[in-house]
Design a protein around this motif. Structure first.
Motif, PDB file in Angstrom:
ATOM      1  N   VAL A  48       1.142  -1.378   0.424  1.00 17.32           N
ATOM      2  CA  VAL A  48       0.059  -0.167   0.305  1.00 17.32           C
ATOM      3  C   VAL A  48       0.813   1.632   0.097  1.00 17.32           C
ATOM      4  O   VAL A  48       0.354   2.219  -1.104  1.00 17.32           O
ATOM      5  CB  VAL A  48      -0.489   0.442   1.043  1.00 17.32           C
ATOM      6  CG1 VAL A  48      -2.030   1.474   1.275  1.00 17.32           C
ATOM      7  CG2 VAL A  48      -2.213  -0.860   1.034  1.00 17.32           C
ATOM      8  N   ALA A  49       1.707   1.055   0.842  1.00 19.30           N
ATOM      9  CA  ALA A  49       2.622   2.436   0.509  1.00 19.30           C
ATOM     10  C   ALA A  49       3.660   2.887  -0.480  1.00 19.30           C
ATOM     11  O   ALA A  49       4.124   3.945  -0.901  1.00 19.30           O
ATOM     12  CB  ALA A  49       3.887   2.200   2.030  1.00 19.30           C
ATOM     13  N   GLU A  50       4.210   1.821  -1.406  1.00 20.29           N
ATOM     14  CA  GLU A  50       4.319   2.139  -2.566  1.00 20.29           C
ATOM     15  C   GLU A  50       4.191   1.989  -3.598  1.00 20.29           C
ATOM     16  O   GLU A  50       3.960   3.076  -4.073  1.00 20.29           O
ATOM     17  CB  GLU A  50       5.604   0.397  -2.643  1.00 20.29           C
ATOM     18  CG  GLU A  50       6.466   0.327  -3.703  1.00 20.29           C
ATOM     19  CD  GLU A  50       7.014  -0.983  -4.146  1.00 20.29           C
ATOM     20  OE1 GLU A  50       7.681  -0.914  -4.774  1.00 20.29           O
ATOM     21  OE2 GLU A  50       7.444  -1.357  -2.343  1.00 20.29           O
ATOM     22  N   VAL A  51       2.713   1.712  -4.294  1.00 22.25           N
ATOM     23  CA  VAL A  51       1.888   1.854  -4.797  1.00 22.25           C
ATOM     24  C   VAL A  51       0.621   2.809  -4.755  1.00 22.25           C
ATOM     25  O   VAL A  51      -0.007   2.903  -6.071  1.00 22.25           O
ATOM     26  CB  VAL A  51       1.635   0.869  -5.574  1.00 22.25           C
ATOM     27  CG1 VAL A  51       2.850   0.104  -5.884  1.00 22.25           C
ATOM     28  CG2 VAL A  51       0.235  -0.516  -5.102  1.00 22.25           C
ATOM     29  N   CYS A  52      -0.091   2.962  -4.033  1.00 20.20           N
ATOM     30  CA  CYS A  52      -1.728   3.588  -3.854  1.00 20.20           C
ATOM     31  C   CYS A  52      -1.532   4.653  -3.491  1.00 20.20           C
ATOM     32  O   CYS A  52      -0.473   5.950  -2.633  1.00 20.20           O
ATOM     33  CB  CYS A  52      -2.334   2.852  -2.451  1.00 20.20           C
ATOM     34  SG  CYS A  52      -2.030   1.344  -2.418  1.00 20.20           S
ATOM     35  N   ASP A  53      -2.725   5.842  -3.639  1.00 26.49           N
ATOM     36  CA  ASP A  53      -2.726   6.604  -3.332  1.00 26.49           C
ATOM     37  C   ASP A  53      -3.623   6.832  -2.143  1.00 26.49           C
ATOM     38  O   ASP A  53      -3.824   8.498  -1.422  1.00 26.49           O
ATOM     39  CB  ASP A  53      -3.157   7.903  -4.631  1.00 26.49           C
ATOM     40  CG  ASP A  53      -2.858   7.690  -5.766  1.00 26.49           C
ATOM     41  OD1 ASP A  53      -0.897   7.738  -5.907  1.00 26.49           O
ATOM     42  OD2 ASP A  53      -3.032   7.323  -7.015  1.00 26.49           O
ATOM     43  N   GLN A  54      -4.667   6.346  -2.303  1.00 23.40           N
ATOM     44  CA  GLN A  54      -5.627   6.460  -1.490  1.00 23.40           C
ATOM     45  C   GLN A  54      -6.090   4.302  -0.868  1.00 23.40           C
ATOM     46  O   GLN A  54      -5.442   3.777  -1.901  1.00 23.40           O
ATOM     47  CB  GLN A  54      -7.456   6.362  -1.842  1.00 23.40           C
ATOM     48  CG  GLN A  54      -7.183   7.806  -2.762  1.00 23.40           C
ATOM     49  CD  GLN A  54      -7.702   8.935  -2.078  1.00 23.40           C
ATOM     50  OE1 GLN A  54      -8.353   8.966  -1.258  1.00 23.40           O
ATOM     51  NE2 GLN A  54      -6.653  10.318  -2.387  1.00 23.40           N
ATOM     52  N   VAL A  55      -6.623   4.841   0.309  1.00 23.54           N
ATOM     53  CA  VAL A  55      -6.790   3.682   1.528  1.00 23.54           C
ATOM     54  C   VAL A  55      -7.823   3.746   1.663  1.00 23.54           C
ATOM     55  O   VAL A  55      -8.677   4.674   2.032  1.00 23.54           O
ATOM     56  CB  VAL A  55      -5.598   3.305   2.356  1.00 23.54           C
ATOM     57  CG1 VAL A  55      -5.710   2.291   3.001  1.00 23.54           C
ATOM     58  CG2 VAL A  55      -3.882   4.345   1.766  1.00 23.54           C
ATOM     59  N   ALA A  56      -8.614   2.425   2.127  1.00 19.18           N
ATOM     60  CA  ALA A  56      -9.827   1.981   2.576  1.00 19.18           C
ATOM     61  C   ALA A  56      -9.629   0.954   3.311  1.00 19.18           C
ATOM     62  O   ALA A  56      -9.145  -0.307   2.530  1.00 19.18           O
ATOM     63  CB  ALA A  56     -10.944   1.272   1.579  1.00 19.18           C
ATOM     64  N   VAL A  57      -9.583   1.219   4.199  1.00 24.72           N
ATOM     65  CA  VAL A  57      -9.710  -0.420   5.381  1.00 24.72           C
ATOM     66  C   VAL A  57     -11.191  -1.287   5.384  1.00 24.72           C
ATOM     67  O   VAL A  57     -12.025  -0.571   6.005  1.00 24.72           O
ATOM     68  CB  VAL A  57      -8.678  -0.061   6.487  1.00 24.72           C
ATOM     69  CG1 VAL A  57      -8.833  -1.541   7.687  1.00 24.72           C
ATOM     70  CG2 VAL A  57      -8.176   1.015   6.288  1.00 24.72           C
ATOM     71  N   VAL A  58     -11.140  -2.581   5.531  1.00 23.75           N
ATOM     72  CA  VAL A  58     -11.690  -2.904   4.853  1.00 23.75           C
ATOM     73  C   VAL A  58     -12.235  -3.849   6.168  1.00 23.75           C
ATOM     74  O   VAL A  58     -11.168  -4.844   6.508  1.00 23.75           O
ATOM     75  CB  VAL A  58     -12.692  -3.967   3.230  1.00 23.75           C
ATOM     76  CG1 VAL A  58     -13.639  -4.887   3.638  1.00 23.75           C
ATOM     77  CG2 VAL A  58     -12.408  -2.781   2.446  1.00 23.75           C
ATOM     78  N   TYR A  59     -13.287  -4.091   6.541  1.00 23.59           N
ATOM     79  CA  TYR A  59     -13.643  -5.276   8.377  1.00 23.59           C
ATOM     80  C   TYR A  59     -14.927  -6.351   7.861  1.00 23.59           C
ATOM     81  O   TYR A  59     -15.866  -4.687   7.921  1.00 23.59           O
ATOM     82  CB  TYR A  59     -13.363  -4.691   9.548  1.00 23.59           C
ATOM     83  CG  TYR A  59     -12.989  -5.390  10.800  1.00 23.59           C
ATOM     84  CD1 TYR A  59     -12.225  -6.244  10.204  1.00 23.59           C
ATOM     85  CD2 TYR A  59     -14.741  -5.757  10.931  1.00 23.59           C
ATOM     86  CE1 TYR A  59     -12.296  -7.806  11.833  1.00 23.59           C
ATOM     87  CE2 TYR A  59     -14.398  -6.404  12.059  1.00 23.59           C
ATOM     88  CZ  TYR A  59     -13.691  -7.374  12.214  1.00 23.59           C
ATOM     89  OH  TYR A  59     -13.187  -8.667  13.444  1.00 23.59           O
ATOM     90  N   ALA A  60     -15.197  -6.580   8.163  1.00 27.60           N
ATOM     91  CA  ALA A  60     -16.319  -7.624   7.726  1.00 27.60           C
ATOM     92  C   ALA A  60     -17.311  -7.087   6.615  1.00 27.60           C
ATOM     93  O   ALA A  60     -18.646  -6.451   6.813  1.00 27.60           O
ATOM     94  CB  ALA A  60     -16.713  -7.048   9.422  1.00 27.60           C
ATOM     95  N   GLY A  61     -16.890  -6.523   5.815  1.00 26.06           N
ATOM     96  CA  GLY A  61     -17.124  -6.468   4.885  1.00 26.06           C
ATOM     97  C   GLY A  61     -17.686  -5.137   4.454  1.00 26.06           C
ATOM     98  O   GLY A  61     -18.760  -4.058   4.014  1.00 26.06           O
ATOM     99  N   GLU A  62     -17.287  -4.621   5.861  1.00 31.48           N
ATOM    100  CA  GLU A  62     -17.429  -2.679   6.215  1.00 31.48           C
ATOM    101  C   GLU A  62     -16.387  -1.427   5.212  1.00 31.48           C
ATOM    102  O   GLU A  62     -15.244  -2.294   5.166  1.00 31.48           O
ATOM    103  CB  GLU A  62     -17.857  -2.205   7.122  1.00 31.48           C
ATOM    104  CG  GLU A  62     -19.393  -2.843   6.863  1.00 31.48           C
ATOM    105  CD  GLU A  62     -20.437  -1.904   8.857  1.00 31.48           C
ATOM    106  OE1 GLU A  62     -21.447  -1.639   9.053  1.00 31.48           O
ATOM    107  OE2 GLU A  62     -19.404  -2.092   9.270  1.00 31.48           O
ATOM    108  N   ILE A  63     -16.543  -0.675   5.032  1.00 34.85           N
ATOM    109  CA  ILE A  63     -15.282   0.950   5.477  1.00 34.85           C
ATOM    110  C   ILE A  63     -15.209   1.258   5.938  1.00 34.85           C
ATOM    111  O   ILE A  63     -16.408   1.567   6.822  1.00 34.85           O
ATOM    112  CB  ILE A  63     -15.905   1.521   3.968  1.00 34.85           C
ATOM    113  CG1 ILE A  63     -15.329   0.700   2.572  1.00 34.85           C
ATOM    114  CG2 ILE A  63     -13.590   1.753   4.442  1.00 34.85           C
ATOM    115  CD1 ILE A  63     -14.679   1.293   1.466  1.00 34.85           C
ATOM    116  N   VAL A  64     -14.073   0.799   6.972  1.00 30.91           N
ATOM    117  CA  VAL A  64     -14.130   0.999   8.158  1.00 30.91           C
ATOM    118  C   VAL A  64     -13.451   2.242   8.727  1.00 30.91           C
ATOM    119  O   VAL A  64     -13.449   3.917   9.781  1.00 30.91           O
ATOM    120  CB  VAL A  64     -13.380   0.532   9.465  1.00 30.91           C
ATOM    121  CG1 VAL A  64     -14.240  -1.019   9.228  1.00 30.91           C
ATOM    122  CG2 VAL A  64     -12.420  -0.390   9.264  1.00 30.91           C
TER     123      VAL A  64
END
Length: 333
Positions: free
Chosen positions: A223-239
């Motif tokens: 993620v640190a190397e290639v991403c601009d935006q991040v979405a953390v997913v837990y149990a089918g939801e973006i937390v």
């Protein structure tokens, strides 16, 4: 004075909800997920195995097996056009040409009885309406672009190592210069040196073609190397979601903090890492309120009652946690 028109996102997923049916049980795989992506940007979907990341990607490409999968609600807008109601014939023209996917396991993504060159050329010929010879030449160029000699065009998948197979899958996914690339843990089965090479190939080709990308991973280093935006997913939801800088500099949701706490840090002297206690919830029987509450060290009775909404923390940073809504603990890591 003219007012500059705000650019609309290239891809928008709105209120996507997907369930599976297994042995009479309803498995809640994706629960009211919304996300957006601009052209040329990379969004990282991060989370444990079974969080629903791959289901989100397969929903975008519309390759979920129905049944047992069923999309309950939502919109998937590609440049404003909803993909979900499109007829299959129209969707087939989009798959491979406008949206393509690098699958997690190259062993199952490649046809074992078909020459690898032909597997790449087939999609090119189908979408670009060119001759078999022209498609073959383009497929050879794609192989060389991912570091495989064109002389191996007529070989079969079993003649390649795992890393080489993954390169073939990348060549296949990028062969028609797609607008959107869905990369489902493309480096999971590879050793570290090959992993770095594959990431470099994806990044270079993405920049060359101005391709948008959704990178599915549980590796925060990727993620640190290639991403601009991040979405953390837990149990089918973006937390939690936001720019890479917002998430890495100010991880706020207890689950995100836990993910960072599970990483080794060469600058700190600790005897043991801090893993997240417990296991992800059963998706057929999700807990009331916040899905993370059974594992959360800060959980209160209020967390276990009613749905917790995503709240803004400023900028593009969003978090689904009652503590933030109260203004408590703006930084926990």
């Amino acid at each position: 004075m003219s007012i500059e028109k705000k650019q609309s996102p290239f891809l928008e997923v709105k209120n996507l909800t997907v369930h599976y049916t297994s042995e009479g049980k309803k498995i809640h795989a994706v629960n009211d997920v919304s996300l957006s992506l601009n052209r040329g940007e990379t969004l990282g979907l991060v989370g444990e195995t079974g969080a629903g990341k791959t289901t989100i990607a397969k929903s975008i490409l519309r390759i979920l097996p129905e049944p047992p999968a069923h999309v309950d609600q939502g919109e998937i807008l590609l440049e404003g056009k909803d993909l979900l109601p499109l007829p299959n014939d129209e969707m087939r023209k989009i798959r491979g040409k406008r949206i393509s996917m690098i699958f997690q396991d190259p062993m199952t993504a490649l046809n074992p009885v078909m020459r690898i060159g032909r597997q790449i050329a087939e999609g090119i010929q189908l979408h670009e309406k060119i001759s078999k010879k022209e498609a073959e030449e383009k497929a050879k160029k794609m192989l060389e672009m991912v570091g495989i000699p064109a002389s191996r065009y007529k070989e079969y998948p079993h003649q390649f190592s795992g890393g080489m197979k993954q390169r073939v899958v990348i060549a296949m996914a990028l062969s028609c210069s797609p607008d959107l690339l869905l990369a489902d843990e493309p480096t999971t089965a590879l050793d570290v040196t090959i992993q770095a090479q594959v990431l470099d190939i994806i990044k270079n080709l993405q920049q060359k073609m101005n391709t948008s990308m959704i990178m599915i991973t549980h590796d925060l280093g990727i993620v640190a190397e290639v991403c601009d935006q991040v979405a953390v997913v837990y149990a089918g939801e973006i937390v939690e979601s936001g720019s890479k800088e917002e998430i890495f500099d100010h991880p706020t949701h207890p689950y995100t903090v836990g993910l960072f706490g599970s990483l080794p840090d060469i600058h700190s002297e600790v005897e043991r890492l801090s893993p997240i206690a417990g296991m992800p919830p059963d998706p057929s029987n999700l807990p009331e309120g916040c899905a993370f509450s059974p594992r959360c060290p800060y959980a209160t009775r209020e967390c276990r009652q009613g749905k917790v909404k995503l709240a803004s923390l400023g900028g593009t940073h969003m978090c689904r946690c009652i503590r933030n809504m109260k203004g408590e603990g703006e930084q926990h890591g």
